[in-house]
Design a protein around this motif. Structure first.
Motif, short mmCIF file in Angstrom:
data_model
loop_
_atom_site.label_atom_id
_atom_site.label_comp_id
_atom_site.label_asym_id
_atom_site.label_seq_id
_atom_site.Cartn_x
_atom_site.Cartn_y
_atom_site.Cartn_z
N SER B 51 0.84 -1.20 0.00
CA SER B 51 0.00 0.00 0.00
C SER B 51 0.87 1.24 0.00
O SER B 51 0.61 2.20 -0.72
N MET B 54 2.34 2.21 -3.32
CA MET B 54 1.47 2.94 -4.23
C MET B 54 1.58 4.44 -4.02
O MET B 54 1.67 5.22 -4.96
N PHE B 55 1.55 4.83 -2.74
CA PHE B 55 1.68 6.26 -2.45
C PHE B 55 3.03 6.78 -2.90
O PHE B 55 3.15 7.90 -3.42
N ILE B 58 3.02 7.61 -6.48
CA ILE B 58 2.37 8.89 -6.79
C ILE B 58 3.34 10.04 -6.57
O ILE B 58 3.45 10.96 -7.38
N TRP B 75 3.70 0.43 -11.38
CA TRP B 75 2.30 0.67 -11.01
C TRP B 75 1.46 -0.57 -11.27
O TRP B 75 0.73 -1.04 -10.39
N ILE B 352 -1.28 12.15 2.34
CA ILE B 352 -0.91 10.75 2.48
C ILE B 352 -0.46 10.45 3.90
O ILE B 352 -0.94 9.50 4.52
N VAL B 395 -6.01 6.20 -3.23
CA VAL B 395 -5.38 6.49 -4.51
C VAL B 395 -6.41 6.96 -5.50
O VAL B 395 -6.19 7.92 -6.24
N ARG B 399 -6.62 11.38 -6.76
CA ARG B 399 -6.49 11.86 -8.13
C ARG B 399 -7.11 13.25 -8.28
O ARG B 399 -6.66 14.05 -9.09
N ILE B 410 -2.42 7.51 -13.14
CA ILE B 410 -3.51 6.79 -12.49
C ILE B 410 -4.57 6.44 -13.52
O ILE B 410 -5.07 5.30 -13.56
#
Lengths: 236, 455
Positions: B51, B54-55, B58, B75, B352, B395, B399, B410
């Motif tokens: 998890s 993923m951040f 970004i 990704w 985040i 996530v 966006r 994304i």
């Protein structure tokens, strides 16, 4: 009936070790069918013959106070629990033989119970570390009981039992290891039953038969805490 | 070549996150329990690690770190792994541990846990039907299908937590709502509690003595056998045992009362502590913050209502809009591209970090409140599932806070999800959750003082 004398024994330990099953077994000689989580404190009574089989035999009521909860709980829960720790005559420490943490937590449990009488304001001054000196002049008889013996595999049994022996020595207490779902561990005449009887006899002795003369049992130099000592004197 | 470097950076960071999750599990969540099944700890740390990755991706997107194609590859990889964990592994293990706790089904554990997992998959699939989340031209097992459903669950969770948190935060911070509790109240309640315990004890003594007398006469364990025995049992022991059952019922009622009194006393102690805390400097600071947060909460509820009523979804993100305002109205000229990158990095970073931290704290509190030594494994896995779904939906929603040029990755990876639907859904659930929390807290607050007023 209610004219018999009584003693108060605390049953302490982490949640889930089997205190309720143990108390049920001790008081009603039956296995507890549906154990559920204890909220607050549940009490049960055992009728015990002091010095059974001798001319001085006398019957007493032993109140077993099973205090639920976890030792690392919120301070509001701890303060509320402290109300049950008044005027205690004996402590049974219960731990789970399959869970090492529950044995380690016994130190914190015993500190919480013993310290209750030291500091009447209800604030725990210790940081929870075990200090043998605090137990050196502790006069409250202790008993260590390990549960879920049947779930320990044969090969690991010795290692676990040695560890427990050290623990009991730290507390200067006897130890019993059993399985709360099987009454034969406490069958009359077995060594466990004898140890249990001895423990209860010791508790009764300390409470009723060592009172003559000098001082309050257990608190020789606590006279500074006037309120606490007086409260204990007027228990009965 | 650069791909290898990028991959090694990613893997290193993943290992770091895994280590952090492991430590958090050991030190915070499981500090009072013994970890018997290491599988649980591994699953939790792996979910956390993926998890966080993923951040991280970004952030890398905004800052322009790493090669664009390797970012895209990672990704996709990350998303596949996380979906695999959330949809296949964690539910299966939850089922497995639930079944292990039930003694009856111990033999065929695997079979039953597979059955449980299939039931979960069925409901999970059905979940997607009533929602207009996808254009129907995708296959069954594609990423989009799975992510859309995970997204729905996750967004619901986020909105529920958010709504409740927005209302609860000012309620706990502000001392205006604190009930007045004095020491005499607490002492009175404690006295009642001890009196109830004494009553229970005296009744139990009667039961114990009566049972002992019966036992000594040899009648308790004798089951009446034969014809004569049956007749004897009808007439003989009736009065004694009836008495006992009556006393036992009284004891049960008293025990229930003692439990209630105990919980009330705990509540009073907690309130007293809060009153003491509010008198300190920190307490006053939080009290002030509470007023600020209550205004923010009201504004958020207002905005959510407006969004729903007027059916609008914000088209531009706060960063671009802020820059537009400063450039157009305040006339300050600056390098838009440069600043938008940095500001959105800071903004997204803050969002985040606070959401991860907030979630971990909430999870820990929740775990302490409800777990016991038997169910700790199941609860931790449930929390891992919630955490994974929460982060995936963050996530999706984050966006909206990023400028257009950073949204591409994304959108590319997640395909044609209807993002607007998620925002609308978030607003609806947020509104529902906030309003019902207000109602719930109002009722709880109203009901409590009357109980403690001693005449």
């Amino acid at each position: 009936m209610a004219s018999l004398d009584r003693v108060k024994v605390l049953v302490l330990g982490d949640s889930g070790v089997g205190k309720s099953s143990l108390v049920h077994l001790l008081c009603q000689n039956q296995v507890l069918g549906n154990p559920s989580w204890t909220v607050g404190c549940s009490v049960d009574v055992r009728v015990h013959d002091y010095k059974e089989g001798t001319p001085e035999e006398k019957t007493f009521y032993i109140e077993l106070w099973d205090v639920g909860g976890s030792v690392g709980g919120a301070s509001s829960v701890k303060s509320t629990r402290a109300v049950f720790f008044n005027s205690v005559n004996g402590i049974i420490l219960v731990h789970d033989l399959t869970n090492k943490k529950s044995s380690q937590n016994l130190y914190r449990w015993s500190l919480e119970a013993v310290n209750r009488d030291l500091v009447p304001s209800g604030v725990l001054v210790t940081n929870g570390d075990y200090d043998r000196e605090q137990f050196a002049d502790n006069q409250i008889p202790l008993l260590v009981i390990g549960t879920k013996l049947d779930q320990i595999h044969e090969s690991k049994r010795n290692e676990v039992l040695t560890r427990i022996a050290f623990l009991a020595e730290d507390f200067n207490a006897e130890e019993i290891n059993l399985d709360c779902t099987n009454p034969r561990y406490l069958a009359a005449g077995s060594s466990n039953a004898v140890k249990l009887s001895r423990f209860f006899d010791k508790v009764i002795e300390k409470r009723y038969f060592i009172r003559d003369g000098n001082q309050m049992p257990g608190f020789p130099d606590r006279k500074r805490f006037g309120g606490g000592v007086l409260k204990n004197l007027h228990y009965d | 070549m650069s791909f290898l470097i990028d991959s090694s950076i990613m893997v290193t960071s993943q290992v770091l996150f895994f280590g952090f999750g492991w430590l958090f599990f050991m030190r915070q969540l499981f500090k009072d329990y013994e970890v018997r099944q290491y599988v649980v700890q591994v699953i939790f740390s792996v979910t956390f690690a993926f998890s966080c990755t993923m951040f991280e991706l970004i952030i890398f997107e905004i800052l322009g770190v790493l090669n664009s194609s390797s970012r895209y590859f990672h990704w996709k990889l990350n998303l596949c792994v996380i979906l695999l964990i959330l949809v296949f592994m964690v539910p299966f293990y939850i089922g497995y541990f639930i079944v292990s706790n039930i003694r009856l089904l111990h033999r065929q554990r695997l079979l039953f846990s597979c059955g449980l997992w299939l039931t979960f998959m069925y409901f999970f699939w059905k979940l997607g039907d009533p929602f207009p989340i996808l254009s129907p031209k995708h296959g069954i097992l594609s990423i989009e299908q799975l992510i859309s459903r995970v997204g729905v669950i996750g967004v619901t969770l986020m909105a529920l937590l958010s709504g409740f948190g927005a209302v609860n935060c000012p309620y706990t911070y502000m001392s205006y709502f604190l009930r007045n509790v004095t020491d005499t109240d607490i002492l009175a309640l404690e006295r009642r509690l001890l009196q109830t315990m004494d009553m229970i004890i005296s009744k139990k003594k009667r039961i114990a003595m009566a049972r002992r007398n019966l036992f000594q006469k040899g009648e308790v364990n004798n089951k009446p056998s034969g014809f004569w025995g049956m007749i004897k049992s009808v007439t003989a022991s009736a009065p004694g045992s009836e008495n006992l059952t009556l006393i036992q019922q009284e004891v049960d009622a008293l025990e229930e009362l003692s439990r209630q009194l105990f919980l009330e006393t705990v509540d009073l102690y907690a309130t007293k502590e809060r009153i003491e805390y509010s008198k300190t400097f920190k307490g006053k600071y939080f009290n002030f913050l509470g007023y600020f947060f209550s205004i923010y909460c009201v504004w958020k509820i207002f905005m959510a209502t407006i969004n729903i009523v007027f059916d609008r979804v914000g088209k531009t993100d706060p960063v671009t809009r802020g820059i537009e305002i400063t450039v157009n109205y305040l006339g300050i000229q600056f390098d838009v591209k440069f600043w938008s990158q940095h500001i959105s990095f800071i903004l997204v970073g803050i969002i985040i970090v606070t959401s991860i931290r907030g979630l971990l704290i909430t999870l820990t509190k929740f775990f302490y409140a409800i777990s016991s030594s038997k169910s700790s494994n199941v609860i931790v896995l449930l929390l891992a599932q919630i955490m994974g779904m929460y982060f995936v939906s963050s996530v999706l929603l984050i966006r909206m806070s990023m400028p257009l040029e950073y949204r591409t990755i994304i959108t590319e990876v997640l395909g044609e999800l209807q993002f607007n639907f998620y925002h609308r859904w978030f607003d609806v659930i947020f509104l529902v959750s906030a309003l019902s929390s207000i109602l719930f807290l109002y009722l709880a607050h109203k009901q409590a003082p009357e109980k403690h007023m001693t005449p």
